[in-house]
Design an enzyme around this catalytic site. Structure first.
Site, PDB file in Angstrom:
ATOM      1  N   ILE A 148       0.898  -1.285   0.123  1.00 19.62           N
ATOM      2  CA  ILE A 148       0.058  -0.015   0.189  1.00 19.62           C
ATOM      3  C   ILE A 148       0.822   1.237  -0.073  1.00 19.62           C
ATOM      4  O   ILE A 148       0.570   2.272  -0.603  1.00 19.62           O
ATOM      5  CB  ILE A 148      -1.016  -0.120   1.291  1.00 19.62           C
ATOM      6  CG1 ILE A 148      -2.004  -1.116   1.212  1.00 19.62           C
ATOM      7  CG2 ILE A 148      -1.697   1.399   1.407  1.00 19.62           C
ATOM      8  CD1 ILE A 148      -3.014  -1.051   0.063  1.00 19.62           C
ATOM      9  N   GLU A 149       1.865   1.333   0.756  1.00 24.04           N
ATOM     10  CA  GLU A 149       2.854   2.625   0.971  1.00 24.04           C
ATOM     11  C   GLU A 149       3.691   2.745  -0.396  1.00 24.04           C
ATOM     12  O   GLU A 149       3.669   4.011  -0.807  1.00 24.04           O
ATOM     13  CB  GLU A 149       3.890   2.162   1.951  1.00 24.04           C
ATOM     14  CG  GLU A 149       3.078   2.227   3.600  1.00 24.04           C
ATOM     15  CD  GLU A 149       2.452   3.622   3.647  1.00 24.04           C
ATOM     16  OE1 GLU A 149       3.055   4.596   3.251  1.00 24.04           O
ATOM     17  OE2 GLU A 149       1.523   3.984   4.638  1.00 24.04           O
ATOM     18  N   THR A 150       4.271   1.555  -1.144  1.00 24.01           N
ATOM     19  CA  THR A 150       5.196   2.135  -1.894  1.00 24.01           C
ATOM     20  C   THR A 150       5.012   1.156  -3.085  1.00 24.01           C
ATOM     21  O   THR A 150       6.091   1.215  -3.919  1.00 24.01           O
ATOM     22  CB  THR A 150       6.686   2.030  -1.576  1.00 24.01           C
ATOM     23  OG1 THR A 150       6.944   0.830  -0.963  1.00 24.01           O
ATOM     24  CG2 THR A 150       6.743   3.122  -0.616  1.00 24.01           C
TER      25      THR A 150
END
Length: 358
Positions: A148-150
């Site tokens: 989700i983050e990167t």
């Protein structure tokens, strides 16, 4: 322990919140972009005249850093390296979390992200299993967060971290105190981990690496999981995996415990309980469940445990979920309930698909 089986939804009345994998979005890796928790447009340092820093504010920062062991010369030199970036302010004022759930979740729950997550899990299987066992954190949550983050390191952000934190710390009044502290934490982090400040890129909020840690989180929760001698969250997926697991462990994650449970609202009106909006937990399960707001699936549950009410805005109605301790722990990573639900639902997709590949 008080256990509840009452207030369960009648069979057939519950309509599950959509957790189907969505189509490709603008956030898929078709070209380099910033971290996925930011806006889709990457804005490098902008040639906007920098507002002047009040001398009193500047001196307060200098004195705070001197108390941390830096010299005045070092602090002033650090300040002089930072540039004002209007793009950071623009991005901060239009976060994706402000969108309704039915618009928000297709950004993250996609076929490409699921495939990338499974590939990442397979490639780092031993490291993920080791981190999950050491820190007692479910492996799918570790994989979901990094995805989700990167997008597993593909979108780590293109904003100069020093400029992002400087801009927010001195020119964004709503959260200036917080980001000014992070600006100071960045100064300490660079010294401790020997990071190259001239090439250190991240999100518009100054978060870095596979797991998008802000400087204070980097300093306090990052671990050297590959035993290289330093904590490298930007280039070592092993360190990122261990650090995400440690972050969740330190914030109270309970392995194999439920995260969130779907509810069904049998009333035409909104639930009486207040929808959670980022505050400390004050409700217990018993304060949320009623004869008209029921668990969708029959199960035993401790009604004395702390909980929160989640509302997911669909196009023509709202879905409700009961968030438990582990859901609250996800919100320690990002306080948005939409973000946390996206992480949870993605983690469940990963867990299910990963199990079928063994």
């Amino acid at each position: 322990m008080p256990i509840l089986r009452a207030y369960l939804a009648p069979l057939g009345l519950f309509c599950v919140s959509s957790c189907l994998v969505a189509c490709t979005t603008a956030h898929e890796p078709t070209q380099p972009k910033t971290a996925l928790t930011s806006t889709p447009t990457v804005i490098e340092a902008v040639n906007t005249p920098a507002p002047m820093i009040p001398e009193l504010l500047k001196e307060e920062f200098v004195q705070a850093q001197i108390k941390q062991g830096f010299t005045r010369t070092e602090v002033l030199a650090f300040l002089n390296k930072a540039k004002y970036n209007q793009g950071v302010i623009d991005a901060m004022t239009r976060p994706w979390e402000a969108k309704p759930w039915h618009v928000y979740y297709p950004i993250f729950l996609t076929e490409k992200r699921l495939a990338a997550g499974l590939a990442f899990w397979k490639k780092h299987e031993k490291t993920i299993a080791k981190a999950a066992a050491k820190y007692q954190v479910d492996p799918q949550i570790i994989v979901a967060i990094i995805g989700i983050e990167t997008f597993y390191g593909q979108y780590m952000g293109n904003y100069p971290v020093i400029d992002a934190l400087y801009t927010l710390g001195f020119h964004y009044p709503p959260r200036a105190t917080f980001f000014r502290k992070e600006f100071g934490e960045l100064m300490a982090l660079i010294k401790e981990e020997h990071l190259d400040i001239n090439n250190l890129k991240g999100s518009y909020a100054g978060a870095m690496g596979y797991g998008q840690f802000i400087p204070s989180s980097y300093r306090h929760y990052a671990v050297d999981f590959d035993n290289s001698g330093n904590r490298n969250l930007l280039q070592s997926p092993e360190d990122a995996i261990g650090s995400v697991a440690n972050y969740f462990h330190q914030h109270g994650w309970q392995a194999n415990a439920p995260v969130a449970l779907p509810l069904v609202n049998n009333s035409k009106t909104a639930p009486k309980a207040k929808v959670w909006a980022g505050e400390k937990l004050s409700y217990k399960v018993a304060n949320i469940l009623t004869p008209t707001l029921a668990l969708a699936d029959s199960r035993d549950i401790d009604i004395s445990q702390k909980a929160l009410l989640i509302e997911l805005e669909q196009a023509d109605h709202s879905d409700y979920w009961l968030g438990l301790n582990n859901f609250y722990v996800i919100t320690r990573y990002n306080r948005s309930p939409l973000y946390s639900m996206a992480v949870y639902q993605f983690s469940q997709q990963l867990k299910e698909k990963h199990a079928t590949q063994k």
